[in-house]
Design an enzyme around this catalytic site. Structure first.
Site, PDB file in Angstrom:
ATOM      1  N   HIS A 122       0.869  -1.179   0.000  1.00 37.51           N
ATOM      2  CA  HIS A 122       0.000   0.000   0.000  1.00 37.51           C
ATOM      3  C   HIS A 122       0.911   1.236   0.000  1.00 37.51           C
ATOM      4  CE1 HIS A 122      -2.782   2.958   1.826  1.00 37.51           C
ATOM      5  NE2 HIS A 122      -3.776   2.148   1.483  1.00 37.51           N
ATOM      6  N   ASP A 199       3.135  -4.463   8.079  1.00 37.86           N
ATOM      7  CA  ASP A 199       1.919  -3.661   7.924  1.00 37.86           C
ATOM      8  C   ASP A 199       0.738  -4.624   8.074  1.00 37.86           C
ATOM      9  OD1 ASP A 199      -0.358  -2.495   6.956  1.00 37.86           O
ATOM     10  OD2 ASP A 199       0.524  -1.753   5.095  1.00 37.86           O
ATOM     11  N   GLN A 202      -4.482  -5.127   7.020  1.00 34.01           N
ATOM     12  CA  GLN A 202      -5.491  -6.048   6.482  1.00 34.01           C
ATOM     13  C   GLN A 202      -5.488  -7.408   7.158  1.00 34.01           C
ATOM     14  OE1 GLN A 202      -7.834  -5.049   4.754  1.00 34.01           O
ATOM     15  NE2 GLN A 202      -7.035  -3.119   4.004  1.00 34.01           N
ATOM     16  N   LYS A 225     -10.567  -0.610  10.590  1.00 36.15           N
ATOM     17  CA  LYS A 225     -10.770  -1.809   9.762  1.00 36.15           C
ATOM     18  C   LYS A 225     -11.143  -3.013  10.628  1.00 36.15           C
ATOM     19  CE  LYS A 225      -7.264  -0.264   6.446  1.00 36.15           C
ATOM     20  NZ  LYS A 225      -7.988   0.182   5.259  1.00 36.15           N
ATOM     21  N   CYS A 364      -4.708   2.441  -3.718  1.00 39.38           N
ATOM     22  CA  CYS A 364      -3.468   2.932  -3.085  1.00 39.38           C
ATOM     23  C   CYS A 364      -2.331   1.933  -3.261  1.00 39.38           C
ATOM     24  CB  CYS A 364      -3.655   3.231  -1.600  1.00 39.38           C
ATOM     25  SG  CYS A 364      -4.798   4.555  -1.306  1.00 39.38           S
TER      26      CYS A 364
HETATM   27  N1  PMP Z   1      -1.733  -0.701   4.606  1.00 41.66           N
HETATM   28  C1  PMP Z   1      -2.691  -1.431   4.038  1.00 41.66           C
HETATM   29  C2  PMP Z   1      -2.351  -2.804   3.537  1.00 41.66           C
HETATM   30  C3  PMP Z   1      -3.981  -0.928   3.916  1.00 41.66           C
HETATM   31  O1  PMP Z   1      -4.931  -1.648   3.334  1.00 41.66           O
HETATM   32  C4  PMP Z   1      -4.267   0.363   4.420  1.00 41.66           C
HETATM   33  C5  PMP Z   1      -5.651   0.972   4.303  1.00 41.66           C
HETATM   34  N2  PMP Z   1      -6.273   0.824   3.095  1.00 41.66           N
HETATM   35  C6  PMP Z   1      -3.230   1.079   5.010  1.00 41.66           C
HETATM   36  C7  PMP Z   1      -1.983   0.524   5.099  1.00 41.66           C
HETATM   37  C8  PMP Z   1      -3.448   2.463   5.565  1.00 41.66           C
HETATM   38  O2  PMP Z   1      -4.302   2.398   6.651  1.00 41.66           O
HETATM   39  P1  PMP Z   1      -4.875   3.749   7.306  1.00 41.66           P
HETATM   40  O3  PMP Z   1      -5.459   4.541   6.183  1.00 41.66           O
HETATM   41  O4  PMP Z   1      -5.894   3.262   8.271  1.00 41.66           O
HETATM   42  O5  PMP Z   1      -3.733   4.442   7.942  1.00 41.66           O
END
Ligand code: PMP
Length: 406
Positions: A122, A199, A202, A225, A364
């Site tokens: 991401h 990270d 998910q 999430k 993203c």
């Molecule tokens: N890493 C991953 C794999 C994600 O899916 C996301 C959110 N889509 C993020 C980081 C960022 O998370 P946040 O917007 O809650 O900071």
């Protein structure tokens, strides 16, 4: 024991909403999951009964607010198997947690050092390292994937050199659903003397997290999430490392003593929590953890995987020219796909008109889209409250959309 999904749904008032006059079918859980009343009620309770700033006051309300926040810290410690509350830092989300590590741990990197990322990251796990590149002349090396969307472990291993100082990768891909072999990836990185950040944005809503077993140095995730409030995340950090890291931001709460001659910093975890945190949300986050634990992650995962299996089977058998991106053997309940040469945006818009909320675009993860040579995908993702009926309604709606588009 199988979960009573109909009963679980009654705890999420938003699921009764209609969109375009049809019952909402919410399949955008990867972006954010919905929030049960137990969490919303707790937020309201906090505002109505015990709103006071944490850590500063001697008065009863402040102490109560502090205790509610610190209760969540203890809950998180146990949830992820951290060894102490000092290793649990509250942030605004996964993004801020990764930025914190890149800025603070990255402070020790030297010109010529290397970090390893993967092509499925991401942007939150790419851009903070690129920002660090503005300050340090470090090199980013990228692990690749096979056609199923699984990390090529041999190629990953080959990226490590004596200059590798860090490996940072997702536990679960937000596009492909791939569950990465993070324990093995961590072991390989450590063998080469590199620190590891996972990270977990998910993974945390679907899989048990055991940072002690994974042996990672940092683990980041977001409350929103995980059926919890927005604007809150967690950074787990190994205590020995956190102790050697400089503060990320300066301000109140993170100091021991301030004078114009010099300042000393607070002990962990407060050294990394400058300013007033979202203590209301943090307190309510513990209710989201209660919700998950009362159902059991194993039961949640079993239900979601059944939805994934059923939906994947129907999509593959019934929709011509459909291509799924991400068919890993170990996969969580995310389906990214394209149908023929239809644009993901058109498909998403039309599905919305039929009451189905999916996400479209690059999610993203633009480097991953470049890897596949596509502009984006349509992504359907499941949570515990989704039903087989909804999965079927989604496939049926997609069939209608394809008829309209052809
Ligand atoms: N890493 C991953 C794999 C994600 O899916 C996301 C959110 N889509 C993020 C980081 C960022 O998370 P946040 O917007 O809650 O900071």
């Amino acid at each position: 024991m199988a979960l009573d999904i109909a009963e679980i749904r009654t705890r999420f008032p938003i699921l009764e909403r209609k969109v375009e006059g049809r019952p909402l079918i919410y399949l955008d859980n990867t972006a954010t999951s919905q929030t049960p009343s137990i969490v919303v009620d707790d937020i309201v309770y906090n505002y109505e009964h015990c709103k006071a700033n944490v850590h500063r006051g001697v008065h009863a309300l402040s102490q109560e607010a502090t205790e509610r926040q610190e209760h969540t810290r203890r809950r998180v410690r146990d949830y992820i198997h951290a060894s102490s509350v000092e290793e649990v830092i509250f942030t605004r989300g996964t993004t801020e947690a990764i930025n914190l590590v890149a800025a603070s741990y990255g402070d020790r990197f030297r010109d010529g050092d290397e970090i390893v990322l993967t092509v499925m990251e991401h942007h939150a796990n790419i851009v903070p390292w690129q920002l660090l590149q503005r300050r340090k002349n470090i090199k980013i090396r990228v692990a690749l994937i096979n056609e199923r969307g699984e990390i090529d472990l041999d190629q990953y291993r080959s990226l490590f050199t004596p200059r590798t100082v860090m490996a940072s990768f997702c536990h679960v891909s937000n596009v492909l659903g791939t569950i990465n072999p993070v324990k093995e990836m961590t072991r390989i990185a450590h063998e080469h003397g590199a620190a590891v950040l996972i990270d977990g944005a998910q993974a945390s809503p679907h899989l048990p997290i055991d940072v002690a077993d994974l042996d990672c140095d940092f683990y980041a995730f977001s409350s929103h999430k995980m059926y919890g409030p927005t604007g809150i995340g967690v950074l787990y950090g190994r205590k020995e490392l956190l102790e050697t890291m400089p503060p990320y931001q300066g301000g109140g709460e993170m100091i021991k003593h301030v004078s114009f001659e010099g300042t000393t910093f607070a002990d962990l975890p407060f050294k990394f929590e400058a300013g007033t945190p979202d203590f209301v949300g943090i307190a309510a986050f513990s209710k989201a953890l209660d919700f998950i634990e009362s159902l059991g992650l194993e039961a949640i995962e079993a239900h979601e995987l059944e939805l994934l299996r059923h939906t994947t089977e129907r999509l593959t058998n019934e929709i011509e020219d459909l291509h799924i991106y991400g068919t890993a053997t170990h996969k969580s309940a995310v389906i990214s796909f394209l149908v023929g040469d239809t644009h993901p945006y058109d498909v998403g818009m039309l599905l919305d008109k039929l009451g189905v909320a999916v996400r479209t675009g690059h999610h993203c993860a633009q480097p991953l889209m470049q890897f596949f040579g596509i502009p984006g995908t349509v992504r359907a993702s499941f949570a515990v409250y989704n039903t087989m009926k909804e999965a079927d309604a989604f496939v049926d709606a997609l069939k209608r959309v394809m008829m309209i588009l052809h």
